[in-house]
Write a protein that holds these residues in place. Structure first.
Motif, PDB file in Angstrom:
ATOM      1  N   SER A 311      -1.007  16.245   0.520  1.00 32.66           N
ATOM      2  CA  SER A 311       0.569  15.571   1.416  1.00 32.66           C
ATOM      3  C   SER A 311       1.012  14.137   1.133  1.00 32.66           C
ATOM      4  O   SER A 311       2.237  14.000   0.862  1.00 32.66           O
ATOM      5  CB  SER A 311      -0.177  16.084   2.617  1.00 32.66           C
ATOM      6  N   LEU A 312       0.419  13.413   1.772  1.00 31.70           N
ATOM      7  CA  LEU A 312       1.294  12.134   1.855  1.00 31.70           C
ATOM      8  C   LEU A 312       1.550  11.340   0.501  1.00 31.70           C
ATOM      9  O   LEU A 312       2.801  10.633   0.397  1.00 31.70           O
ATOM     10  CB  LEU A 312      -0.644  10.732   2.023  1.00 31.70           C
ATOM     11  N   ALA A 313       0.609  11.882  -0.889  1.00 27.37           N
ATOM     12  CA  ALA A 313       1.077  11.019  -2.580  1.00 27.37           C
ATOM     13  C   ALA A 313       2.489  12.072  -2.339  1.00 27.37           C
ATOM     14  O   ALA A 313       3.823  11.996  -3.104  1.00 27.37           O
ATOM     15  CB  ALA A 313       0.409  12.008  -3.125  1.00 27.37           C
ATOM     16  N   PHE A 341      -0.893  11.563  11.122  1.00 27.31           N
ATOM     17  CA  PHE A 341      -0.165  11.044  11.378  1.00 27.31           C
ATOM     18  C   PHE A 341      -0.689   9.523  10.084  1.00 27.31           C
ATOM     19  O   PHE A 341      -0.910   8.577  10.835  1.00 27.31           O
ATOM     20  CB  PHE A 341      -0.400  10.025  12.626  1.00 27.31           C
ATOM     21  N   MET A 342      -1.012   9.817   9.351  1.00 25.29           N
ATOM     22  CA  MET A 342      -1.197   8.953   8.508  1.00 25.29           C
ATOM     23  C   MET A 342      -0.270   7.912   7.484  1.00 25.29           C
ATOM     24  O   MET A 342       0.894   8.654   7.920  1.00 25.29           O
ATOM     25  CB  MET A 342      -2.276   9.135   7.014  1.00 25.29           C
ATOM     26  N   PRO A 343       0.341   6.601   7.496  1.00 29.79           N
ATOM     27  CA  PRO A 343       1.140   6.258   7.193  1.00 29.79           C
ATOM     28  C   PRO A 343       1.495   6.652   6.119  1.00 29.79           C
ATOM     29  O   PRO A 343       0.306   6.812   4.588  1.00 29.79           O
ATOM     30  CB  PRO A 343       0.924   4.608   7.037  1.00 29.79           C
ATOM     31  N   ILE A 344       2.697   6.944   5.506  1.00 28.26           N
ATOM     32  CA  ILE A 344       3.331   7.029   4.130  1.00 28.26           C
ATOM     33  C   ILE A 344       2.823   5.906   3.210  1.00 28.26           C
ATOM     34  O   ILE A 344       3.526   4.541   3.100  1.00 28.26           O
ATOM     35  CB  ILE A 344       5.091   7.894   4.534  1.00 28.26           C
ATOM     36  N   GLY A 345       2.663   5.953   2.290  1.00 32.62           N
ATOM     37  CA  GLY A 345       2.890   4.860   1.014  1.00 32.62           C
ATOM     38  C   GLY A 345       0.520   4.725   1.328  1.00 32.62           C
ATOM     39  O   GLY A 345       0.840   3.454   0.568  1.00 32.62           O
ATOM     40  N   SER A 346       0.027   4.639   2.030  1.00 32.88           N
ATOM     41  CA  SER A 346      -1.042   4.496   1.719  1.00 32.88           C
ATOM     42  C   SER A 346      -1.961   5.719   1.450  1.00 32.88           C
ATOM     43  O   SER A 346      -1.712   6.911   1.145  1.00 32.88           O
ATOM     44  CB  SER A 346      -1.882   4.851   3.734  1.00 32.88           C
ATOM     45  N   HIS A 347      -3.253   5.287   0.900  1.00 34.72           N
ATOM     46  CA  HIS A 347      -4.751   6.158   0.276  1.00 34.72           C
ATOM     47  C   HIS A 347      -4.249   6.312  -1.167  1.00 34.72           C
ATOM     48  O   HIS A 347      -4.166   7.165  -1.922  1.00 34.72           O
ATOM     49  CB  HIS A 347      -4.624   7.907   1.481  1.00 34.72           C
TER      50      HIS A 347
END
Length: 448
Positions: A311-313, A341-347
């Motif tokens: 989802s973040l990707a 609530f993880m930062p977008i652009g992380s992981h």
């Protein structure tokens, strides 16, 4: 038995490195005392201080008239310096585009100095200073020894249900990043499956798999049998206890890949590779099904984590394309409940680059990284330090698919230092002996 071990360590610790330079002592000590720096909450600060201080000294020595030997790959070092400047330029432009203010530019520039710029700096230091990769390998083995010694206590802490978190270092006020970089934890319980994981000295468990793989590969190149065994056992133990999926994959793939990629000019290897490709072609369907099944099993082992990452990707790519194609958003943004609530652009390093730095920053890092990889493949055919550096590129490449390279620069800097060392041409680093796939790379030099 313990006294015998202590005496062995005293006798063998630096016997091979009696004539260490001051620069080697600084780098080796920075690695060896990793656990101590972590307990003090200073680990996040060590790499920036060491990197920028030695870089300033290097410039001062250059301005004072000290000559540095001319090397054929100097252009690649210049490319890495340009990469750092391009990333800073994209950062400033993005901040202006989104009206983030001068204060944000200053804060983000400090982050750049501790992240993207630091990667290029350690490559420059490895290339310019007289650093032997063997010294770094020995220090990595010492970290493995400490991991072996502390692991029983960390496991016991979970069994006895001791508090997960010991304390947050007051040095947090000097870091400027989240509290996880200064929090000392005995263990953690995975929120997705309820199983214990150990961070050792990292801000999150998967990062341990990242750093331990770097040190594990260093141990493969250690000549001393005692320290090689200690390094391999200790660092593989950290990877297993961290329960890092990518860490376990890299642990298996990278040593084998380095061995193969450093034998491309050997006739016997080319014949063996051709036979292997033919066999893969014949049995492609069952092999493909096995690989697909394995990948699905790995994803299913932590299905919620996989969902969050995907989802973040998707969010990062969509917003990059639609909102900030060339220069990015300048900063990461906190995601919604959909992504915990993880930062977008992380992981993910590459999605993060697109979201934060845009296409300019993405290409600014991708081009020198790919060029370095291919240069090291060529050098790895005859140069041992380049084989180690090639392995570092592979580790960084794999983990760039699950981690933000910039955020962990303060722990992964030995890999970038070794890449700089591997880029150099060294007459005394030529190896004509075959490497044992199941053992270690024997370092026996011969003159040209």
């Amino acid at each position: 038995m313990i006294n015998d071990l202590i005496n062995t360590i005293k006798n063998q610790r630096w016997r091979e490195f009696k004539e260490r330079s001051q620069d080697e002592v600084i780098f080796a000590s920075s690695i060896t005392f990793t656990f101590l720096f972590y307990m003090l909450g200073a680990l996040y600060l060590v790499a920036p201080v060491v990197g920028w201080s030695l870089f300033a000294m290097l410039i001062a020595r250059r301005l004072s008239g000290e000559k540095f030997s001319t090397k054929s790959t100097r252009w690649l070092i210049i490319l890495w310096c340009l990469s750092a400047l391009i990333l800073e330029a994209s950062l400033i432009i993005a901040h202006i585009d989104f009206n983030l203010g001068f204060g944000k530019i200053v804060k983000s520039t400090i982050g750049w100095a501790k992240g993207w710029a630091l990667l290029s700096i350690f490559i420059v230091l490895g290339y310019s200073l007289k650093i032997r990769y063997q010294v770094i390998c020995r220090a990595a083995c010492l970290v493995g020894l400490i991991a072996i010694l502390v692991s029983p206590a960390l496991i016991a802490a979970y069994i006895l249900s001791l508090p997960e978190t010991l304390y947050v270092s007051p040095l947090k006020i000097l870091g400027g990043s989240g509290p996880e970089f200064f929090t000392i934890r005995l263990y953690e319980v995975d929120p997705f499956n309820g199983r214990p994981r150990w961070r050792f000295f990292a801000p999150w468990a998967p990062a341990v798999g990242f750093v331990a793989n770097i040190y594990f590969l260093c141990a493969w190149f250690e000549k001393n049998t005692f320290w090689r065994s200690v390094g391999l056992i200790g660092n593989s133990l950290m990877i297993v206890l961290a329960a890092s999926r990518m860490g376990l994959i890299v642990l298996i793939l990278v040593p084998t890949s380095v061995w193969c990629l450093s034998r491309l000019t050997r006739t016997w290897f080319l014949i063996l590779a051709a036979v292997g490709v033919l066999a893969i072609g014949i049995f492609f369907d069952p092999i493909f099904e096995l690989i697909s099944s394995t990948i699905n099993d790995i994803k299913a082992s932590r299905a919620d984590s996989t969902r969050v990452r995907e989802s973040l990707a998707n969010i990062a790519v969509h917003r990059w394309q639609s909102e900030a194609y060339w220069f990015g958003h300048g900063v990461v943004e906190t995601g919604t409940h959909l992504v915990e609530f993880m930062p977008i652009g992380s992981h993910h390093n590459w999605y993060g680059l697109l979201f934060v730095k845009g296409m300019l920053g993405f290409l600014g890092f991708l081009i020198p990284f790919v060029m370095t990889f291919f240069i090291l493949i060529i050098k790895a055919q005859y140069q041992v330090s380049s084989r180690l550096a090639l392995g570092m590129c592979l580790i960084l490449g794999f983990f760039s698919l699950s981690e933000n390279i910039e955020a962990l620069a303060y722990m992964t800097w030995p890999a970038w230092l070794l890449i700089g060392i591997g880029i150099k041409n060294s007459i005394n680093d030529t190896d004509t002996h075959e490497a044992n796939l199941l053992g270690h790379f024997r370092l026996k030099s011969e003159s040209k």
